[in-house]
Motif scaffolding. Structure first.
Motif, mmCIF file in Angstrom:
data_model
loop_
_atom_site.group_PDB
_atom_site.id
_atom_site.type_symbol
_atom_site.label_atom_id
_atom_site.label_comp_id
_atom_site.label_asym_id
_atom_site.label_seq_id
_atom_site.Cartn_x
_atom_site.Cartn_y
_atom_site.Cartn_z
ATOM 1 N N ALA A 140 -13.344 1.746 4.740
ATOM 2 C CA ALA A 140 -12.888 1.183 6.027
ATOM 3 C C ALA A 140 -11.525 0.527 5.895
ATOM 4 O O ALA A 140 -11.301 -0.573 6.389
ATOM 5 N N ALA A 141 -10.626 1.204 5.190
ATOM 6 C CA ALA A 141 -9.243 0.747 5.030
ATOM 7 C C ALA A 141 -9.136 -0.594 4.333
ATOM 8 O O ALA A 141 -8.184 -1.354 4.576
ATOM 9 N N ARG A 142 -10.126 -0.916 3.516
ATOM 10 C CA ARG A 142 -9.978 -2.098 2.672
ATOM 11 C C ARG A 142 -10.264 -1.706 1.226
ATOM 12 O O ARG A 142 -11.312 -1.120 0.920
ATOM 13 N N PRO A 143 -9.302 -1.985 0.353
ATOM 14 C CA PRO A 143 -9.526 -1.717 -1.070
ATOM 15 C C PRO A 143 -10.662 -2.585 -1.593
ATOM 16 O O PRO A 143 -10.639 -3.800 -1.441
ATOM 17 N N ILE A 144 -11.648 -1.915 -2.191
ATOM 18 C CA ILE A 144 -12.851 -2.617 -2.632
ATOM 19 C C ILE A 144 -12.782 -2.902 -4.128
ATOM 20 O O ILE A 144 -12.960 -4.015 -4.571
ATOM 21 N N GLU A 148 -11.341 2.641 -1.579
ATOM 22 C CA GLU A 148 -11.272 2.033 -0.245
ATOM 23 C C GLU A 148 -12.487 2.398 0.586
ATOM 24 O O GLU A 148 -12.959 3.541 0.556
ATOM 25 N N TRP A 165 0.855 -1.197 0.000
ATOM 26 C CA TRP A 165 0.000 0.000 0.000
ATOM 27 C C TRP A 165 0.881 1.233 0.000
ATOM 28 O O TRP A 165 1.813 1.340 0.809
#
Lengths: 118, 108
Positions: free
Chosen positions: A102-106, A100, A49
């Protein structure tokens, strides 16, 4: 649904600045639902990241790259950009842009290969 | 920094097998753990978020479990399209996020 597409030079000389743009389609980058991030992957290796930006302009960067990275956003063009300065061969990688939550790449772009070489 | 360690690094299995991949965090990350699938030449795809929630559109043969430091991704019955590399990712220690080193799932 939102789609992302990276663009920029595929070859950069050592010590120069790598510049990439991610164009967002199918939704507004200003919607406020997402953060917009950059992630890279050297050939045959794992994912790193790089950093993210919110439409307000607030940014977060990977501490290991922070001194060399700038991420910016252009809401009028529905784009965000990455600049990585003083590149070396170690910066050769496939670069992905992503949305992203919630700090997750979607959702990810297809990726673009950047090679650092003279 | 929180380190994420996956095991095994590679795995051979057959269609129809049940497969489990493990991810361990260097400190507790509660349930802030996501799993991705990456096929050659393609971007990663989110499979599981918050340790055990299935992302929309992902087949139900994929499941995730765990909390704290130890997590698992299970594929209940391997299909030909499941042969890929799998990554875990922690979203606990924001703003930074980190990924595991990957587990390559190959056809036996």
């Amino acid at each position: 649904q939102v789609q992302l597409q990276e663009s920029g030079p595929g070859l950069v000389k050592p010590s120069q600045t790598l510049s990439l743009t991610c164009t967002v389609s199918g939704g507004s980058i200003s919607s406020g639902s997402y953060y917009w991030s950059w992630i890279r992957q050297p050939a045959g290796k794992g994912l790193e990241w790089i950093g993210r930006i919110y439409t307000s302009g607030s940014t977060n960067y990977n501490p290991s790259l922070k001194s060399r990275v700038t991420i910016s956003v252009d809401t009028s063009k529905n784009q965000f950009s990455l600049k990585l300065s003083s590149v070396t061969a170690a910066d050769t990688a496939v670069y992905y842009c992503a949305s992203e939550i919630a700090a997750r790449p979607i959702r990810w772009g297809q990726g673009t290969l950047v090679t650092v070489s003279s | 920094d929180i380190q994420m360690t996956q095991s095994p690094s590679s795995l051979s299995a057959s269609v129809g097998d049940r497969v489990t991949i493990t991810c361990r965090a260097s400190q507790s990350i509660s349930s802030y753990l996501n799993w991705y699938q990456q096929k050659p030449g393609k971007a990663p795809k989110l499979l599981i978020y918050a340790a055990s929630s299935l992302q929309s559109g992902v087949p139900s043969r994929f499941s995730g479990s765990g909390s704290g430091t130890d997590f698992t991704l299970t594929i209940s019955s391997l299909q030909p399209e499941d042969f890929a590399t799998y990554y875990c990712q922690q979203s606990y220690s924001t703003p930074s996020i980190t990924f595991g080193q990957g587990t390559r799932l190959e056809i036996k």
